[in-house]
Design an enzyme around this catalytic site. Structure first.
Site, PDB file in Angstrom:
ATOM      1  N   ARG A 224       0.850  -1.185   0.000  1.00  0.00           N
ATOM      2  CA  ARG A 224       0.000   0.000   0.000  1.00  0.00           C
ATOM      3  C   ARG A 224       0.889   1.240   0.000  1.00  0.00           C
ATOM      4  O   ARG A 224       1.852   1.314   0.776  1.00  0.00           O
ATOM      5  CB  ARG A 224      -0.926   0.009   1.234  1.00  0.00           C
ATOM      6  CG  ARG A 224      -2.029  -1.052   1.183  1.00  0.00           C
ATOM      7  CD  ARG A 224      -3.045  -0.706   0.099  1.00  0.00           C
ATOM      8  NE  ARG A 224      -4.117  -1.690  -0.022  1.00  0.00           N
ATOM      9  CZ  ARG A 224      -4.133  -2.681  -0.892  1.00  0.00           C
ATOM     10  NH1 ARG A 224      -3.086  -2.846  -1.706  1.00  0.00           N
ATOM     11  NH2 ARG A 224      -5.148  -3.509  -0.976  1.00  0.00           N
ATOM     12  N   HIS A 271       1.056  -0.099 -10.299  1.00  0.00           N
ATOM     13  CA  HIS A 271       0.117  -0.915  -9.527  1.00  0.00           C
ATOM     14  C   HIS A 271      -0.262  -2.193 -10.282  1.00  0.00           C
ATOM     15  O   HIS A 271      -1.435  -2.533 -10.439  1.00  0.00           O
ATOM     16  CB  HIS A 271      -1.155  -0.117  -9.188  1.00  0.00           C
ATOM     17  CG  HIS A 271      -1.868  -0.637  -7.976  1.00  0.00           C
ATOM     18  ND1 HIS A 271      -2.550   0.175  -7.100  1.00  0.00           N
ATOM     19  CD2 HIS A 271      -1.984  -1.899  -7.473  1.00  0.00           C
ATOM     20  CE1 HIS A 271      -3.075  -0.551  -6.125  1.00  0.00           C
ATOM     21  NE2 HIS A 271      -2.745  -1.825  -6.342  1.00  0.00           N
TER      22      HIS A 271
END
Length: 308
Positions: A224, A271
């Site tokens: 994250r 990502h």
């Protein structure tokens, strides 16, 4: 059985065939709808960026099955009183193992020096040590962290794993608690971040914690973005951090003027370290519905007090 698919049109394009097929394999007789007014639904398949935010009307729903591994954007929803299940599936795990293993080996064997050094110079005066001399620390020993730690250990790296609660995993030096975190960081030649995002882990890697890493350490963050204090990392790259490969960020997409893009010691990946693949995720959803229908605990049941 009634199931609502509460995702975007793009999500539905991937699941409109794979989910019914998975239900058929699991012998689940279910009708799937995207109509959010189906308040008597037995289950909700949920995407955090989808159209559903108020769970109050769904009093008969047995569980909300998240399409993603991360639940930080939904776990605090006050209307969500139904059991929440985060995504744990083979495809998600294997994808993460491959990304983490690839970039760990890239750092370990020094690939960048040869990939970016094609200038006619024969650089054979140095070579990598064996993996057994390069210490790896994985922060976060959930399903993804454990799988990555075990894969790196199988290559030959000595691996330390840190988690909020103490765990025991064969071949992995498992630590927990504040003192354990500091110890794990001090022995991390390669640091892999796979922690969930909670109030406790937000900006966990601040200037103080980054300073504990050995000189020349490498950092991988496929977990994250907010786990890292960006300003602290940029400063640490001038001190003890040799290179950082970052797949997740505080703002996504990463703004074009962000310093990470131009920094010679930072690699940005968009990502893609691991994504939910519809084929395997659909089977994971079907298996969990079978478990719940049989009175068993679903895999990935979220602990609301812990936040994941």
């Amino acid at each position: 059985m009634k199931i609502i698919f509460a995702g975007t049109d793009d999500h539905w394009s991937h699941y409109q065939t794979t989910l019914p097929a998975a239900f058929k394999r699991a012998e689940i007789n279910a009708s799937i709808t995207r109509d959010l007014d189906t308040h008597d639904a037995d289950y909700i398949v949920f995407a955090p960026n989808g159209p559903l935010s108020d769970f109050t009307p769904y009093t008969k729903t047995k569980a909300v099955l998240n399409l993603w591994a991360g639940v930080e954007t939904i776990v605090g929803n006050a209307t969500l009183t139904q059991p929440l299940v985060r995504m744990i599936d083979h495809g998600l795990t294997q994808g993460m193992v491959e990304w983490v293993s690839a970039h760990s080996l890239r750092y370990h064997v020094g690939m960048d020096a040869h990939i970016h050094g094609q200038d006619g110079t024969w650089r054979n005066t140095s070579w990598p040590t064996l993996a057994e001399t390069r210490r790896v620390t994985v922060l976060g020993m959930g399903a993804l962290g454990t799988a990555c730690a075990q894969a790196l250990r199988s290559i030959g790296f000595p691996v330390t794993g840190w988690s909020r609660t103490q765990k025991t995993i064969d071949g992995i030096n498992c630590l927990s608690g504040d003192a354990g975190l500091d110890q794990a960081l001090r022995t991390a030649d390669i640091l892999v971040l796979l922690l969930p995002l909670t109030d406790e882990t937000n900006n966990l890697l601040d200037a103080e914690k980054l300073a504990l890493l050995p000189d020349g350490a490498f950092l991988l963050n496929p977990g994250r973005g907010p786990l890292i204090d960006d300003e602290a990392l940029l400063a640490a790259l001038d001190k003890n951090i040799a290179h950082a490969t970052l797949d997740v960020f505080n703002t996504e997409p990463l703004p074009t003027d962000h310093p990470y893009w131009a920094h010679r010691q930072v690699t940005v990946t968009p990502h893609i370290a691991s994504v939910t693949r519809a084929a395997t995720a659909a089977d994971a959803i079907a298996r969990n519905i079978v478990r719940i229908e049989n009175g068993e605990t679903p895999i990935g049941l979220v602990d609301r007090t812990a936040g994941y």
